[in-house]
Design a protein around this motif. Structure first.
Motif, PDB file in Angstrom:
ATOM      1  N   LEU A   1      -3.884 -10.409   4.462  1.00 58.25           N
ATOM      2  CA  LEU A   1      -3.479  -9.010   4.284  1.00 58.25           C
ATOM      3  C   LEU A   1      -3.836  -8.508   2.895  1.00 58.25           C
ATOM      4  N   HIS A   2      -3.564  -9.326   1.880  1.00 60.48           N
ATOM      5  CA  HIS A   2      -3.848  -8.941   0.500  1.00 60.48           C
ATOM      6  C   HIS A   2      -5.353  -8.734   0.293  1.00 60.48           C
ATOM      7  N   TRP A   3      -6.159  -9.616   0.848  1.00 62.55           N
ATOM      8  CA  TRP A   3      -7.606  -9.524   0.695  1.00 62.55           C
ATOM      9  C   TRP A   3      -8.165  -8.308   1.439  1.00 62.55           C
ATOM     10  N   LEU A   4      -7.721  -8.107   2.682  1.00 58.82           N
ATOM     11  CA  LEU A   4      -8.219  -6.973   3.459  1.00 58.82           C
ATOM     12  C   LEU A   4      -7.844  -5.641   2.820  1.00 58.82           C
ATOM     13  N   LEU A   5      -6.592  -5.506   2.411  1.00 64.79           N
ATOM     14  CA  LEU A   5      -6.144  -4.250   1.827  1.00 64.79           C
ATOM     15  C   LEU A   5      -6.829  -3.994   0.485  1.00 64.79           C
ATOM     16  N   GLY A   6      -6.956  -5.036  -0.343  1.00 60.05           N
ATOM     17  CA  GLY A   6      -7.608  -4.867  -1.632  1.00 60.05           C
ATOM     18  C   GLY A   6      -9.073  -4.492  -1.491  1.00 60.05           C
ATOM     19  N   THR A   7      -9.776  -5.143  -0.570  1.00 60.56           N
ATOM     20  CA  THR A   7     -11.187  -4.819  -0.350  1.00 60.56           C
ATOM     21  C   THR A   7     -11.348  -3.403   0.182  1.00 60.56           C
ATOM     22  N   THR A   8     -10.457  -2.997   1.097  1.00 62.69           N
ATOM     23  CA  THR A   8     -10.519  -1.642   1.646  1.00 62.69           C
ATOM     24  C   THR A   8     -10.277  -0.602   0.562  1.00 62.69           C
ATOM     25  N   ILE A   9      -9.266  -0.840  -0.291  1.00 64.28           N
ATOM     26  CA  ILE A   9      -8.980   0.096  -1.383  1.00 64.28           C
ATOM     27  C   ILE A   9     -10.185   0.231  -2.302  1.00 64.28           C
ATOM     28  N   CYS A  10     -10.809  -0.885  -2.617  1.00 69.40           N
ATOM     29  CA  CYS A  10     -11.964  -0.865  -3.518  1.00 69.40           C
ATOM     30  C   CYS A  10     -13.120  -0.069  -2.916  1.00 69.40           C
ATOM     31  N   LEU A  11     -13.443  -0.331  -1.650  1.00 68.56           N
ATOM     32  CA  LEU A  11     -14.566   0.353  -1.013  1.00 68.56           C
ATOM     33  C   LEU A  11     -14.286   1.846  -0.825  1.00 68.56           C
ATOM     34  N   VAL A  12     -13.086   2.179  -0.360  1.00 68.30           N
ATOM     35  CA  VAL A  12     -12.751   3.593  -0.153  1.00 68.30           C
ATOM     36  C   VAL A  12     -12.629   4.309  -1.498  1.00 68.30           C
ATOM     37  N   GLY A  13     -12.127   3.610  -2.534  1.00 67.16           N
ATOM     38  CA  GLY A  13     -12.066   4.206  -3.865  1.00 67.16           C
ATOM     39  C   GLY A  13     -13.439   4.549  -4.399  1.00 67.16           C
ATOM     40  N   ILE A  14     -14.408   3.651  -4.197  1.00 64.24           N
ATOM     41  CA  ILE A  14     -15.788   3.937  -4.611  1.00 64.24           C
ATOM     42  C   ILE A  14     -16.328   5.137  -3.840  1.00 64.24           C
ATOM     43  N   LEU A  15     -16.053   5.200  -2.541  1.00 64.67           N
ATOM     44  CA  LEU A  15     -16.482   6.349  -1.738  1.00 64.67           C
ATOM     45  C   LEU A  15     -15.867   7.642  -2.262  1.00 64.67           C
ATOM     46  N   ASN A  16     -14.594   7.592  -2.666  1.00 65.50           N
ATOM     47  CA  ASN A  16     -13.925   8.803  -3.131  1.00 65.50           C
ATOM     48  C   ASN A  16     -14.430   9.253  -4.491  1.00 65.50           C
ATOM     49  N   VAL A  17     -14.992   8.343  -5.266  1.00 60.50           N
ATOM     50  CA  VAL A  17     -15.635   8.763  -6.515  1.00 60.50           C
ATOM     51  C   VAL A  17     -16.819   9.674  -6.194  1.00 60.50           C
ATOM     52  N   TYR A  18     -17.578   9.319  -5.163  1.00 62.15           N
ATOM     53  CA  TYR A  18     -18.708  10.165  -4.762  1.00 62.15           C
ATOM     54  C   TYR A  18     -18.232  11.521  -4.244  1.00 62.15           C
ATOM     55  N   THR A  19     -17.181  11.543  -3.431  1.00 62.62           N
ATOM     56  CA  THR A  19     -16.661  12.825  -2.946  1.00 62.62           C
ATOM     57  C   THR A  19     -16.097  13.653  -4.095  1.00 62.62           C
ATOM     58  N   GLY A  20     -15.528  12.984  -5.101  1.00 58.35           N
ATOM     59  CA  GLY A  20     -15.048  13.699  -6.279  1.00 58.35           C
ATOM     60  C   GLY A  20     -16.180  14.334  -7.068  1.00 58.35           C
ATOM     61  N   LEU A  21     -17.305  13.636  -7.180  1.00 57.35           N
ATOM     62  CA  LEU A  21     -18.470  14.215  -7.856  1.00 57.35           C
ATOM     63  C   LEU A  21     -18.979  15.445  -7.111  1.00 57.35           C
ATOM     64  N   GLN A  22     -18.973  15.392  -5.789  1.00 56.49           N
ATOM     65  CA  GLN A  22     -19.397  16.552  -5.001  1.00 56.49           C
ATOM     66  C   GLN A  22     -18.434  17.723  -5.183  1.00 56.49           C
ATOM     67  N   ALA A  23     -17.133  17.433  -5.187  1.00 57.00           N
ATOM     68  CA  ALA A  23     -16.142  18.489  -5.391  1.00 57.00           C
ATOM     69  C   ALA A  23     -16.271  19.105  -6.780  1.00 57.00           C
ATOM     70  N   TYR A  24     -16.544  18.270  -7.780  1.00 57.03           N
ATOM     71  CA  TYR A  24     -16.742  18.766  -9.145  1.00 57.03           C
ATOM     72  C   TYR A  24     -17.962  19.679  -9.219  1.00 57.03           C
ATOM     73  N   ARG A  25     -19.038  19.316  -8.539  1.00 58.59           N
ATOM     74  CA  ARG A  25     -20.248  20.145  -8.548  1.00 58.59           C
ATOM     75  C   ARG A  25     -19.990  21.494  -7.875  1.00 58.59           C
TER      76      ARG A  25
END
Length: 253
Positions: free
Chosen positions: A158-182
């Motif tokens: 559970l710890h590994w799955l949740l941590g990996t998911t948070i990391c991947l989705v967090g990286i994705l949200n950085v890209y969506t944040g850059l688009q929102a900023y633009r």
């Protein structure tokens, strides 16, 4: 009242209206630059707050969390480390994740106080889900069972799955944040997108490389099975090398 008086009063009334109209236009001309300056100040302040929010969330979910995962990956994939080094890597992993959660909290508070949180776009909705998942992961991390105890395997999965998911989705949200900023500021984000893509690519290659490091190191090591005589194994190896040299050597006339 005589016609002359009426004419004088009419002229005076007309002059008063002209003066009032002129003073109104002058006051509008004075106030408009001030309003424009205030709007520019508000926009620049809002842009600065968005940039601070973006830097905080990039530092937490786009940098520290992936580095924490990499340190744990090194600890679990490298078998040659002594127990003391494994323990140090675990502490480094925990410290990085805690610092990341603190920075995430600061970014979340800033967004709740300063921004309009209508949650009408994907960046805000993903961010809200990430905040909840991050704090859930903190609770799971502090509830870690001892190694060998009952439930340790389920906790680790559970710890590994949740941590990996948070990391991947967090990286994705950085890209969506850059688009929102633009879209919000009309500023180009191409440079930051390319730099972040290069960083993510390097981390992904490093993550995959850890799985092969021990295998690469063992390519230059001769593994002798238990019960075999090391001297005989070495003699057989030297004979095989000589045979290969003899076979590959060109014929002499």
């Amino acid at each position: 009242m005589t016609p002359v008086c009426i004419s004088c009063l009419t002229a005076l009334s007309f002059l008063l209206q002209v003066v009032e109209c002129s003073s109104y236009k002058q006051s509008e001309a004075k106030n408009h630059p001030k309003i424009s300056i205030d709007e520019k100040h508000i926009n620049s302040q809002k842009t600065y707050e968005i940039e601070v929010h973006g830097i905080l969330l990039w530092a937490s979910m786009g940098l520290l969390m992936p580095i924490g995962i990499l340190t744990m990956r090194i600890s679990t994939s490298t078998t040659d480390f002594p127990p003391s080094k494994h323990k140090i890597l675990i502490y480094v992993h925990a410290v990085l994740q805690v610092v990341s959660v603190v920075i995430t909290t600061v970014g979340a508070v800033l967004s709740m106080i300063k921004f309009e949180n209508a949650f009408d776009n994907s960046h805000q909705r993903i961010g809200l889900a990430l905040y909840a998942a991050v704090y859930l992961q903190v609770l799971i991390g502090f509830r870690r069972p001892k190694r060998g105890s009952r439930g340790r395997s389920a906790w680790y999965l559970l710890h590994w799955l949740l941590g990996t998911t948070i990391c991947l989705v967090g990286i994705l949200n950085v890209y969506t944040g850059l688009q929102a900023y633009r879209k919000r500021t009309s500023k180009s984000t191409t440079l930051w997108t390319v730099v972040f893509a290069a960083q993510v690519s390097f981390m992904a290659i490093f993550y995959l490389f850890q799985d092969k490091w021990d295998y690469i190191i063992r390519q230059g090591v001769i593994i002798i099975s238990p019960g075999c005589d090391p001297e005989n194994s070495q003699a057989q190896l030297e004979k095989q090398v000589k045979d290969v040299v003899i076979v590959n050597e060109p014929c002499r006339k």
